[in-house]
Design an enzyme around this catalytic site. Structure first.
Site, PDB file in Angstrom:
ATOM      1  N   HIS A 134       0.830  -1.204   0.000  1.00  0.00           N
ATOM      2  CA  HIS A 134       0.000   0.000   0.000  1.00  0.00           C
ATOM      3  C   HIS A 134       0.874   1.267   0.000  1.00  0.00           C
ATOM      4  CE1 HIS A 134      -3.684   2.296   1.254  1.00  0.00           C
ATOM      5  NE2 HIS A 134      -2.771   3.081   1.798  1.00  0.00           N
ATOM      6  N   GLU A 135       1.836   1.315   0.907  1.00  0.00           N
ATOM      7  CA  GLU A 135       2.683   2.515   0.993  1.00  0.00           C
ATOM      8  C   GLU A 135       3.553   2.665  -0.259  1.00  0.00           C
ATOM      9  OE1 GLU A 135       1.793   4.543   3.134  1.00  0.00           O
ATOM     10  OE2 GLU A 135       0.766   3.212   4.542  1.00  0.00           O
ATOM     11  N   HIS A 138       1.606   4.420  -2.800  1.00  0.00           N
ATOM     12  CA  HIS A 138       1.635   5.879  -2.605  1.00  0.00           C
ATOM     13  C   HIS A 138       2.920   6.493  -3.157  1.00  0.00           C
ATOM     14  CE1 HIS A 138      -2.050   6.402  -0.460  1.00  0.00           C
ATOM     15  NE2 HIS A 138      -1.695   5.726   0.621  1.00  0.00           N
ATOM     16  N   HIS A 144      -5.820   6.593  -2.591  1.00  0.00           N
ATOM     17  CA  HIS A 144      -6.692   5.559  -2.021  1.00  0.00           C
ATOM     18  C   HIS A 144      -7.767   5.177  -3.028  1.00  0.00           C
ATOM     19  CE1 HIS A 144      -5.328   6.674   2.251  1.00  0.00           C
ATOM     20  NE2 HIS A 144      -4.576   5.747   1.708  1.00  0.00           N
ATOM     21  N   CYS A 145      -8.105   3.883  -3.014  1.00  0.00           N
ATOM     22  CA  CYS A 145      -9.022   3.338  -4.001  1.00  0.00           C
ATOM     23  C   CYS A 145     -10.342   2.991  -3.312  1.00  0.00           C
ATOM     24  CB  CYS A 145      -8.376   2.083  -4.585  1.00  0.00           C
ATOM     25  SG  CYS A 145      -9.337   1.313  -5.876  1.00  0.00           S
ATOM     26  N   CYS A 150      -8.811  -4.227  -3.257  1.00  0.00           N
ATOM     27  CA  CYS A 150      -7.628  -3.546  -3.800  1.00  0.00           C
ATOM     28  C   CYS A 150      -6.730  -3.150  -2.635  1.00  0.00           C
ATOM     29  CB  CYS A 150      -8.049  -2.301  -4.570  1.00  0.00           C
ATOM     30  SG  CYS A 150      -6.639  -1.334  -5.188  1.00  0.00           S
ATOM     31  N   CYS A 169      -6.525  -3.563  -7.683  1.00  0.00           N
ATOM     32  CA  CYS A 169      -7.633  -3.692  -8.630  1.00  0.00           C
ATOM     33  C   CYS A 169      -7.090  -3.383 -10.039  1.00  0.00           C
ATOM     34  CB  CYS A 169      -8.776  -2.742  -8.263  1.00  0.00           C
ATOM     35  SG  CYS A 169      -8.426  -1.014  -8.585  1.00  0.00           S
ATOM     36  N   CYS A 172      -5.980   0.338 -10.560  1.00  0.00           N
ATOM     37  CA  CYS A 172      -4.720   0.690  -9.888  1.00  0.00           C
ATOM     38  C   CYS A 172      -3.527  -0.026 -10.534  1.00  0.00           C
ATOM     39  CB  CYS A 172      -4.792   0.385  -8.395  1.00  0.00           C
ATOM     40  SG  CYS A 172      -5.917   1.485  -7.511  1.00  0.00           S
TER      41      CYS A 172
HETATM   42 ZN   LIG Z   1      -2.820   5.070   2.243  1.00  0.00          ZN
HETATM   43 ZN   LIG Z   2      -7.596   0.042  -6.713  1.00  0.00          ZN
END
Ligand SMILES: [Zn+2]
Ligand SMILES: [Zn+2]
Length: 186
Positions: A134-135, A138, A144-145, A150, A169, A172
């Protein structure tokens, strides 16, 4: 056009078992196909302790990462075992400079099960991997999705995090692929 591989450095911060950096490295390679180097550890981030909150300021640790050269790493992900906060949130599982170079993953809140008992190691490692992916998203400027299936879906609680998958997803993934293309231009 010759594309150079994107190299990401993983930096243990404080005294951590090597399994955490290895897990993060394995997932960044396996899911995002990034070249990952595990770098030598940095010291415990005492300088970031906020006595009022009894937590550690994620921004100050990111700043400390920013002071190191890390010459071979295009992006740098620190792993810490302290409770992180950013001013507007009670706690964060991780924090990243949006579209920037440095990110953090904290193990601290990932160690518990929902009932407060210690989480099994397999669950702790899976959560660590998710926060790291996740990071990293970024760092490559993914936001953010809305899609729950996702890894860029925002997780405010462990329940959210456990329901989030390790993958991106479709939307993304496409975005990330383009971001990687931009980042690997020589
Ligand atoms: Zn985040
Ligand atoms: Zn996504």
């Amino acid at each position: 056009m010759n594309e150079k591989p994107i190299r990401v450095g993983v930096v243990p911060i404080g005294n951590l078992d090597g399994i955490f950096a290895k897990t993060v490295a394995a997932h960044l390679l396996g899911y995002f196909h990034l070249q990952v180097d595990i770098l030598s550890p940095m010291g415990h981030p005492d300088y970031a302790f906020d006595p009022g909150r009894r937590q550690f300021d994620a921004g100050l640790i990111l700043k400390a990462l920013g002071k190191r050269p890390f010459r071979n790493s295009q992006k740098v992900i620190g792993i810490v075992d302290v409770d992180l906060f950013v001013p507007i949130l009670t706690h964060v599982f991780g924090e990243a400079e949006q579209g920037g170079r440095h990110a953090l993953v904290s193990l601290h809140r990932l160690r518990k099960r929902e009932d407060g008992a210690p989480a099994p190691l397999s669950q702790l490692l899976e959560r660590t991997a998710k926060v790291a992916l996740h990071e990293t998203g970024h760092l490559f400027d993914l936001l953010h999705c809305r899609e729950k299936r996702c890894v860029m879906h925002f997780s405010g609680s462990l329940r959210d995090l456990d329901q989030t998958p390790l993958f991106l997803c479709k939307y993304c993934s496409l975005y990330l692929r383009d971001a990687f293309k931009r980042a690997s231009r020589p």
